[in-house]
Design a protein around this motif. Structure first.
Motif: not given
Length: 306
Positions: A107-112
């Motif tokens: 989820l920490a990388a959800r925007n990537l």
């Protein structure tokens, strides 16, 4: 060519490795770290983007040891796993010290994440076959149009993943005749003893295993749609976890739930490569020896990124 990403979870504290940043330990004969091998094999397999999930406090060291090097040969992006990265209405319990597990890491990388991707642990050596099979499935076989999510995973042989220096935890897989995942059973304290492979289930009860059992080593082939589902289910996990300071939002659990509900299928792609990693400080010597052997056999050259 279809874009695919490799997401590397590297935010672990590494307490069992003596408190250091074990993801950055130089273990190869020419100073390589384990992540170097994963990136080499992934790029060779055809992955087009690398996303590192790290802690903000190790960013400078991480960039110096590996990130800036890889950025010269690949598209590199960073995501930062933080304890307080929570949905609206939730806060961090005062006594909570560590992030919320592998699902939270993704989820920490959800925007990537905007394309099909493989996810791996930073401190595990997987071998080239798993990367090839997962990449090829993501590009050639994955059906993103249906109502049921089409996912995949590299299936490792249990006997190829055991540590010489202590018991390990593995996700032992049940696979149907179509090579689809039926369930993942988290099994603890797995070790060889008197010619047998023994472990414990989540209730601490003894379990007898076979060396040829298929296990998950957290090499999954996933999609942006899965990440959206992961985000949607996170609040329910947090509500259920209230009062449990050690609760973790884990990828195998979420994926297993989706399979049981009929909302996902997971194709198990068997690999014969030997997995190894630095679970314990004592593993370092055997990992160094194994990597040297691979270089001696010509699997890897003197320079991984020449």
């Amino acid at each position: 060519m279809k874009e695919t990403a490799l997401v590397i979870m590297a935010a672990g504290i590494g307490s069992r490795f003596g408190g250091g940043i074990k993801q950055l330990a130089k273990l190869g004969p020419h100073g390589e770290i384990i992540i170097d091998y994963s990136i080499h094999d992934a790029l060779k397999a055809g992955f087009t983007k690398i996303i590192f999930i790290i802690r903000k406090d190790i960013e400078a060291d991480f960039r110096e040891v590996i990130g800036d090097r890889i950025a010269k040969i690949a598209n590199v992006q960073y995501a930062f796993q933080a304890l307080d990265d929570l949905p609206a209405g939730f806060s961090v319990p005062e006594e909570r010290k560590k992030p919320w597990g592998t699902g939270h890491a993704i989820l920490a990388a959800r925007n990537l994440i905007d394309c099909p991707f493989a996810v791996i642990n930073a401190d595990d050596f997987y071998g080239a076959e798993g990367f090839r099979k997962v990449h090829d499935y993501l590009v050639n076989d994955m059906d993103e149009r249906g109502n049921v999510m089409d996912l995949c995973m590299a299936g490792y042989i249990l006997g190829n993943t055991l540590s010489e220096n202590g018991a390990v935890t593995r996700g032992v897989c049940e696979v149907n005749d179509d090579s689809n995942l039926k369930s993942v059973n988290e099994t603890f304290e797995i070790r060889k003893e008197n010619g047998q492979v023994l472990g414990q289930n989540e209730n601490g009860e003894p379990v007898k295993l076979t060396e040829d059992a298929i296990v998950s080593m957290n090499m999954w082939g996933l999609t942006p749609r899965f990440v959206k589902t992961l985000e949607e289910r996170f609040p329910a996990f947090l509500r259920n976890a209230q009062g449990n300071l050690k609760a973790e939002y884990l990828l195998p659990q979420v994926i297993g739930d989706l399979v049981q509900e009929g909302n996902a299928t997971v194709k198990v792609l068997p690999t014969n490569d030997r997995w190894f990693g630095v679970t314990y400080a004592e593993d370092r010597e055997s990992v160094e020896r194994s990597l040297q052997e691979l270089h001696n056999k010509g699997v890897y050259g003197d320079t991984l990124f020449g």
